[in-house]
Enzyme design. Structure first.
Site, PDB file in Angstrom:
ATOM      1  N   TYR A  69      -1.935  -4.917   8.728  1.00  0.00           N
ATOM      2  CA  TYR A  69      -1.050  -4.720   7.808  1.00  0.00           C
ATOM      3  C   TYR A  69       0.669  -4.041   7.500  1.00  0.00           C
ATOM      4  O   TYR A  69       1.177  -5.051   7.354  1.00  0.00           O
ATOM      5  CB  TYR A  69      -1.319  -4.835   6.141  1.00  0.00           C
ATOM      6  CG  TYR A  69      -0.901  -5.259   4.706  1.00  0.00           C
ATOM      7  CD1 TYR A  69      -0.310  -5.828   4.449  1.00  0.00           C
ATOM      8  CD2 TYR A  69       0.087  -3.602   3.882  1.00  0.00           C
ATOM      9  CE1 TYR A  69       0.465  -6.077   3.479  1.00  0.00           C
ATOM     10  CE2 TYR A  69       0.561  -3.787   2.801  1.00  0.00           C
ATOM     11  CZ  TYR A  69       0.880  -5.321   2.450  1.00  0.00           C
ATOM     12  OH  TYR A  69       1.418  -5.597   1.529  1.00  0.00           O
ATOM     13  N   HIS A  72       2.523  -5.690  10.469  1.00  0.00           N
ATOM     14  CA  HIS A  72       3.173  -6.659  10.083  1.00  0.00           C
ATOM     15  C   HIS A  72       4.844  -7.352  10.159  1.00  0.00           C
ATOM     16  O   HIS A  72       5.370  -6.890   8.905  1.00  0.00           O
ATOM     17  CB  HIS A  72       2.088  -8.009   9.513  1.00  0.00           C
ATOM     18  CG  HIS A  72       1.635  -9.046   9.828  1.00  0.00           C
ATOM     19  ND1 HIS A  72       2.903  -9.812   9.834  1.00  0.00           N
ATOM     20  CD2 HIS A  72       1.021  -9.761  10.383  1.00  0.00           C
ATOM     21  CE1 HIS A  72       2.537 -11.272   9.715  1.00  0.00           C
ATOM     22  NE2 HIS A  72       1.292 -11.225  10.288  1.00  0.00           N
TER      23      HIS A  72
END
Length: 97
Positions: A69, A72
Site C-alpha cells: 500500500y 503504490h
C-alpha cells in the site's frame, strides 16, 4: 487481517474543501489498491483530539497488502495531495486482528 489507523493534523490554512477532497480521493483507493478490505475516513468531532482533525482506518487482507500500500502510485498521489494541503502531523498505528 491488518488494521491501519491514521490521525491527521492540518495547518490553519487548510480549507474544509481541501479536507473533503482528501476524503474523496482516499476512499477511491479501495477500488485501486489490491488487498484493501475496507477504508473509512472522516472529520474528528472529539474534544479529546489533541488537535488531530481527521481519522482514517484501512483494513487490509494481510501484512503484505499493507506493505504494498505505502509505495503504490495511487497512495503516493493521495499522500502528495495531503502534504500539499498542509498536513502538519500524523500518528499511525498498525495492528493485526
Amino acid at each position: 487481517m491488518i488494521e491501519h489507523i491514521v490521525l491527521l493534523k492540518f495547518s490553519a490554512e487548510t480549507t474544509e474543501k481541501q479536507k473533503e477532497e482528501l476524503i474523496r480521493k482516499t476512499l477511491l483507493l479501495k477500488n485501486v489498491i489490491p488487498g484493501i478490505v475496507d477504508i473509512q475516513q472522516g472529520a474528528n468531532f472529539s474534544n479529546r483530539s489533541q488537535g488531530y482533525e481527521m481519522g482514517l482506518t484501512v483494513r487490509f487482507e494481510d501484512k503484505t497488502s499493507l506493505t504494498n500500500y505505502g509505495p503504490h502510485p495511487a497512495h503516493q498521489e493521495v499522500f502528495s495531495y495531503l502534504q500539499a494541503i498542509g498536513m502538519e502531523d500524523s500518528i499511525i498505528v498498525d495492528f493485526e486482528i
